[in-house]
Design an enzyme around this catalytic site. Structure first.
Site, PDB file in Angstrom:
ATOM      1  N   ARG A 101       0.935  -1.337   0.148  1.00 17.46           N
ATOM      2  CA  ARG A 101       0.006  -0.083   0.131  1.00 17.46           C
ATOM      3  C   ARG A 101       0.876   1.137   0.169  1.00 17.46           C
ATOM      4  NH1 ARG A 101      -3.882   0.293  -2.384  1.00 17.46           N
ATOM      5  NH2 ARG A 101      -2.563   1.723  -3.434  1.00 17.46           N
ATOM      6  N   LYS A 136       1.160  24.795  -4.625  1.00 14.20           N
ATOM      7  CA  LYS A 136      -0.304  24.203  -4.310  1.00 14.20           C
ATOM      8  C   LYS A 136       0.128  22.796  -4.203  1.00 14.20           C
ATOM      9  CE  LYS A 136      -2.926  28.436  -5.689  1.00 14.20           C
ATOM     10  NZ  LYS A 136      -3.855  28.848  -6.562  1.00 14.20           N
ATOM     11  N   LYS A 168       4.202  40.182  -3.768  1.00 22.09           N
ATOM     12  CA  LYS A 168       2.697  40.263  -4.367  1.00 22.09           C
ATOM     13  C   LYS A 168       2.259  41.647  -3.740  1.00 22.09           C
ATOM     14  CE  LYS A 168       1.811  35.417  -4.617  1.00 22.09           C
ATOM     15  NZ  LYS A 168       0.809  34.301  -4.318  1.00 22.09           N
ATOM     16  N   GLU A 197       4.298  40.217  -8.839  1.00 22.80           N
ATOM     17  CA  GLU A 197       2.933  39.920  -9.536  1.00 22.80           C
ATOM     18  C   GLU A 197       2.278  41.440  -9.796  1.00 22.80           C
ATOM     19  OE1 GLU A 197       0.094  37.055  -7.385  1.00 22.80           O
ATOM     20  OE2 GLU A 197      -0.806  38.607  -7.040  1.00 22.80           O
ATOM     21  N   ASP A 218      -1.417  38.512 -13.479  1.00 25.62           N
ATOM     22  CA  ASP A 218      -2.535  38.021 -12.677  1.00 25.62           C
ATOM     23  C   ASP A 218      -3.838  38.017 -13.326  1.00 25.62           C
ATOM     24  OD1 ASP A 218      -3.328  36.577 -10.521  1.00 25.62           O
ATOM     25  OD2 ASP A 218      -3.840  38.274  -9.320  1.00 25.62           O
TER      26      ASP A 218
END
Length: 280
Positions: A101, A136, A168, A197, A218
């Site tokens: 597993r 992410k 940012k 950004e 962005d």
């Protein structure tokens, strides 16, 4: 790009955690099998995939039982069709079943990431635009998934908060201006990439004038991206980001941006359907 030492450490940490959480004080079901029993097993894929995760599987069985032998059917990064054998294993039956597993968890998750990336990279074929990942990622698997992104043909953005600047809106407000933030970044860590950004063409011009190495556009519309590429004229690398899906990739690439980044490559990954069976 992942440093060799970081990759080695991540594999070791991931394997240790996987065995700790799954095996714990011992596999009580595997203990029902005679200790001297030796077996062979085959792992197959039930769907097309790009293979990724071999170093994790090898490290896991090495830590669990070094006597287990692994025989890979294809090399890392290879395309496999549904029904193909991924690898065969031979060793103590208890060890094969105990490691099944956690080994498959690594292999199906990282192959799922690489497969998803490869499909998106294919949509950019013939353009100069390259596909980037983001931060992410699944908790605890940052390095592993970024490794899989590279296996699938994508490129790694910054690994974390330590290897590149991404300035940012809140950073700009705290620093006072785009120019001040970029200047402070260059002084704080000379040689590390500095990205800003921006949300408007005016901010883009300010970032170019400030000497940013890379600029993130962005949620720019397609027409605005084209204007941004013309305005920049190669003075900085341009990255498109924000709500981008597979259907958007080609049109965005044709604006002339250098990179497209997508968090969905890693955070929305679907594991590959793999199966391990003992064989005679």
């Amino acid at each position: 790009m992942i440093a060799a030492n970081d990759l080695k450490t991540a594999i070791s940490d991931n394997v240790r955690q996987a065995l700790t959480e799954d095996v714990g004080t011992g596999d009580i079901t595997a203990s029902l099998i005679p200790a001297a029993s030796v077996a062979r097993a085959r792992v197959i894929t039930r769907e097309p995939m790009v293979q990724a995760g071999q170093p994790w599987v090898e490290a896991l069985f090495l830590a669990l039982d070094p006597s287990v032998q692994l025989h890979w059917n294809k090399t890392e990064g290879s395309q496999l069709a549904a029904g193909d054998t991924v690898l065969e294993l031979e060793g103590p039956a208890r060890s094969l079943l105990t490691g099944e597993r956690p080994a498959l968890n690594f292999l199906q998750t990282l192959s799922g990431t690489a497969t998803r990336v490869a499909a998106h990279v294919a949509l950019l074929a013939g353009t100069r635009t390259r596909l980037l990942d983001t931060r992410k990622t699944l908790p605890g698997l940052r390095i592993a998934q970024k490794y899989a992104v590279a296996v699938g043909g994508g490129q790694n953005h910054r690994i974390g908060l330590y290897d590149a600047f991404l300035i940012k809106e809140n950073h700009i407000m705290a620093a006072g201006s785009i120019a001040a933030a970029v200047q402070q970044a260059h002084l704080a860590a000379p040689g590390k990439p500095v990205e800003v950004e921006v949300e408007t063409l005016e901010q883009l011009q300010l970032a170019i004038d400030a000497g940013a190495d890379m600029i993130l556009l962005d949620n720019f519309s397609i027409p605005l991206m084209r204007e941004g590429v013309a305005l920049c004229a190669g003075r900085a690398k341009l990255e498109a980001s924000g709500g981008i899906g597979a259907a958007d990739l080609r049109e965005i690439a044709e604006t002339g941006v250098d990179y497209i980044s997508m968090g969905a490559l890693t955070k929305d990954v679907t594991a590959i359907d793999l199966s391990m069976r003992l064989i005679g």
